[in-house]
Design an enzyme around this catalytic site. Structure first.
Site, PDB file in Angstrom:
ATOM      1  CG  HIS A   1       3.317   3.844  -7.194  1.00 47.00           C
ATOM      2  ND1 HIS A   1       2.417   3.041  -6.550  1.00 47.00           N
ATOM      3  CD2 HIS A   1       2.630   4.438  -8.208  1.00 47.00           C
ATOM      4  CE1 HIS A   1       1.237   3.114  -7.160  1.00 47.00           C
ATOM      5  NE2 HIS A   1       1.341   3.962  -8.174  1.00 47.00           N
TER       6      HIS A   1
ATOM      7  CG  ASN B   1      -0.279   0.324   2.502  1.00 43.83           C
ATOM      8  OD1 ASN B   1       0.722  -0.273   2.866  1.00 43.83           O
ATOM      9  ND2 ASN B   1      -0.841   1.273   3.228  1.00 43.83           N
TER      10      ASN B   1
END
Length: 178
Positions: free
Chosen positions: A41, A30
Protein backbone atom coordinates in the site's frame (compact mmCIF):
# COMPACT_ATOMS: atom_id res chain seq x y z
CA UNK A 1 9.74 -0.73 -13.21
CA UNK A 2 9.02 -0.39 -16.88
CA UNK A 3 5.74 1.12 -18.11
CA UNK A 4 4.76 -2.35 -19.37
CA UNK A 5 5.32 -3.91 -15.95
CA UNK A 6 3.22 -1.20 -14.32
CA UNK A 7 0.42 -1.69 -16.87
CA UNK A 8 0.44 -5.44 -16.22
CA UNK A 9 -0.12 -4.68 -12.52
CA UNK A 10 -3.66 -3.38 -13.18
CA UNK A 11 -5.05 -6.89 -12.65
CA UNK A 12 -3.26 -7.55 -9.36
CA UNK A 13 -4.92 -7.21 -5.97
CA UNK A 14 -3.18 -5.51 -3.07
CA UNK A 15 -4.08 -7.53 0.01
CA UNK A 16 -5.55 -5.80 3.05
CA UNK A 17 -3.40 -5.48 6.15
CA UNK A 18 -5.96 -6.21 8.85
CA UNK A 19 -6.50 -7.94 12.16
CA UNK A 20 -9.13 -8.01 14.85
CA UNK A 21 -9.13 -5.30 17.50
CA UNK A 22 -7.65 -2.50 15.36
CA UNK A 23 -7.71 1.02 16.73
CA UNK A 24 -7.63 2.54 13.22
CA UNK A 25 -8.26 0.98 9.84
CA UNK A 26 -6.81 3.35 7.23
CA UNK A 27 -8.57 3.21 3.89
CA UNK A 28 -7.00 4.43 0.68
CA UNK A 29 -9.06 5.27 -2.38
CA UNK A 30 -7.58 2.47 -4.52
CA UNK A 31 -4.12 1.06 -5.20
CA UNK A 32 -1.85 2.81 -7.64
CA UNK A 33 -0.06 0.79 -10.26
CA UNK A 34 3.20 0.67 -8.29
CA UNK A 35 1.30 -0.58 -5.23
CA UNK A 36 -0.32 -3.28 -7.36
CA UNK A 37 3.05 -4.24 -8.86
CA UNK A 38 4.78 -4.48 -5.46
CA UNK A 39 1.83 -5.61 -3.32
CA UNK A 40 2.46 -2.76 -0.86
CA UNK A 41 0.00 0.00 0.00
CA UNK A 42 1.06 3.60 -0.70
CA UNK A 43 4.19 2.36 -2.50
CA UNK A 44 4.83 5.36 -4.79
CA UNK A 45 7.84 7.30 -3.44
CA UNK A 46 6.00 10.66 -3.68
CA UNK A 47 3.10 9.42 -1.56
CA UNK A 48 3.26 10.92 1.92
CA UNK A 49 1.24 8.30 3.81
CA UNK A 50 4.17 6.57 5.52
CA UNK A 51 6.02 9.78 6.52
CA UNK A 52 2.78 11.35 7.79
CA UNK A 53 1.88 8.22 9.74
CA UNK A 54 5.21 8.55 11.55
CA UNK A 55 5.15 12.36 11.93
CA UNK A 56 1.71 12.12 13.55
CA UNK A 57 2.93 9.63 16.16
CA UNK A 58 1.07 6.54 14.92
CA UNK A 59 4.37 4.68 14.42
CA UNK A 60 7.57 5.03 16.45
CA UNK A 61 9.69 5.14 13.29
CA UNK A 62 9.23 5.74 9.59
CA UNK A 63 8.07 2.48 8.05
CA UNK A 64 8.73 1.52 4.45
CA UNK A 65 5.79 0.23 2.41
CA UNK A 66 7.42 -3.21 2.51
CA UNK A 67 7.05 -3.13 6.32
CA UNK A 68 3.27 -2.71 6.20
CA UNK A 69 2.88 -6.07 7.96
CA UNK A 70 4.03 -4.38 11.19
CA UNK A 71 0.96 -2.13 11.31
CA UNK A 72 -1.33 -4.51 13.26
CA UNK A 73 1.23 -4.55 16.09
CA UNK A 74 0.48 -0.81 16.45
CA UNK A 75 -3.30 -1.39 16.28
CA UNK A 76 -3.43 -0.19 12.66
CA UNK A 77 -4.50 -1.67 9.34
CA UNK A 78 -4.93 -0.68 5.69
CA UNK A 79 -7.55 -1.40 3.06
CA UNK A 80 -8.98 0.45 0.04
CA UNK A 81 -12.40 1.70 -1.01
CA UNK A 82 -11.91 0.15 -4.47
CA UNK A 83 -9.61 -2.83 -5.08
CA UNK A 84 -8.95 -2.06 -8.78
CA UNK A 85 -5.52 -0.54 -9.42
CA UNK A 86 -5.29 2.57 -11.58
CA UNK A 87 -2.62 5.09 -12.48
CA UNK A 88 -4.74 7.86 -10.91
CA UNK A 89 -7.73 7.76 -8.57
CA UNK A 90 -9.72 9.96 -10.97
CA UNK A 91 -9.93 6.93 -13.30
CA UNK A 92 -12.59 5.51 -10.96
CA UNK A 93 -16.21 6.38 -11.64
CA UNK A 94 -18.85 7.25 -9.05
CA UNK A 95 -20.57 3.86 -9.32
CA UNK A 96 -17.29 2.07 -8.56
CA UNK A 97 -16.77 4.25 -5.48
CA UNK A 98 -20.35 3.69 -4.27
CA UNK A 99 -20.00 -0.09 -4.69
CA UNK A 100 -16.62 0.09 -2.95
CA UNK A 101 -18.27 1.98 -0.10
CA UNK A 102 -20.88 -0.78 0.24
CA UNK A 103 -18.19 -3.48 0.37
CA UNK A 104 -16.11 -1.39 2.78
CA UNK A 105 -19.05 -1.12 5.18
CA UNK A 106 -19.34 -4.92 5.16
CA UNK A 107 -15.61 -5.29 5.85
CA UNK A 108 -15.72 -2.74 8.68
CA UNK A 109 -18.79 -4.42 10.20
CA UNK A 110 -16.88 -7.72 10.27
CA UNK A 111 -13.57 -6.31 11.57
CA UNK A 112 -15.05 -3.73 13.99
CA UNK A 113 -12.07 -1.35 14.19
CA UNK A 114 -12.53 1.56 16.57
CA UNK A 115 -12.03 4.07 13.73
CA UNK A 116 -12.17 3.92 9.94
CA UNK A 117 -9.91 6.61 8.48
CA UNK A 118 -10.61 7.30 4.81
CA UNK A 119 -7.68 9.08 3.18
CA UNK A 120 -9.39 11.19 0.56
CA UNK A 121 -12.44 13.23 1.53
CA UNK A 122 -13.73 13.46 -2.05
CA UNK A 123 -13.74 9.66 -2.41
CA UNK A 124 -15.37 9.39 1.03
CA UNK A 125 -18.17 11.75 -0.04
CA UNK A 126 -19.00 9.58 -3.05
CA UNK A 127 -18.48 6.16 -1.43
CA UNK A 128 -20.61 7.00 1.60
CA UNK A 129 -23.09 9.39 -0.03
CA UNK A 130 -22.01 12.21 2.29
CA UNK A 131 -21.83 15.16 -0.13
CA UNK A 132 -21.11 17.75 2.57
CA UNK A 133 -18.38 15.80 4.39
CA UNK A 134 -15.29 17.70 5.47
CA UNK A 135 -11.90 16.60 6.81
CA UNK A 136 -12.27 15.33 10.37
CA UNK A 137 -14.63 13.11 12.35
CA UNK A 138 -17.91 12.23 10.66
CA UNK A 139 -21.39 11.78 12.11
CA UNK A 140 -21.85 8.57 10.11
CA UNK A 141 -20.76 5.31 11.74
CA UNK A 142 -20.58 1.67 10.70
CA UNK A 143 -21.96 -0.07 13.75
CA UNK A 144 -19.77 1.12 16.63
CA UNK A 145 -16.93 2.15 14.26
CA UNK A 146 -16.47 5.90 13.99
CA UNK A 147 -15.27 7.43 10.70
CA UNK A 148 -12.65 10.14 10.13
CA UNK A 149 -12.01 11.68 6.71
CA UNK A 150 -8.36 12.54 6.17
CA UNK A 151 -6.60 14.41 3.37
CA UNK A 152 -5.31 12.32 0.49
CA UNK A 153 -1.54 11.79 1.02
CA UNK A 154 -0.84 11.58 -2.71
CA UNK A 155 1.94 13.84 -3.90
CA UNK A 156 -0.65 15.26 -6.32
CA UNK A 157 -2.52 16.81 -3.37
CA UNK A 158 -0.49 20.02 -3.12
CA UNK A 159 -3.11 21.73 -0.96
CA UNK A 160 -1.87 19.83 2.10
CA UNK A 161 1.74 19.71 3.28
CA UNK A 162 3.15 16.70 5.11
CA UNK A 163 3.16 18.80 8.28
CA UNK A 164 -0.48 19.90 7.98
CA UNK A 165 -1.52 16.32 7.16
CA UNK A 166 0.43 15.07 10.19
CA UNK A 167 -1.52 17.50 12.38
CA UNK A 168 -4.82 16.06 11.12
CA UNK A 169 -3.58 12.47 11.50
CA UNK A 170 -2.46 13.36 15.06
CA UNK A 171 -5.99 14.61 15.85
CA UNK A 172 -7.26 11.18 14.83
CA UNK A 173 -4.54 9.46 16.87
CA UNK A 174 -5.59 11.42 19.97
CA UNK A 175 -9.26 10.50 19.42
CA UNK A 176 -8.38 6.85 18.83
CA UNK A 177 -6.41 6.62 22.07
CA UNK A 178 -8.97 8.55 24.17
Amino acid sequence: MTPGELEAARDRVVEDVVAGGLQVLFCGINPGLLSAATGFHFARPGNRFWPVLHLSGFTPRLLKPSEQGELPSYGLGITNVVARATARADELDAEELREGGRLLREKVAALEPRWLAVVGVTAYRTAFGERGARIGPQETTVGATRIWALPNPSGLNARWTAESMAEEFARLRAAASA
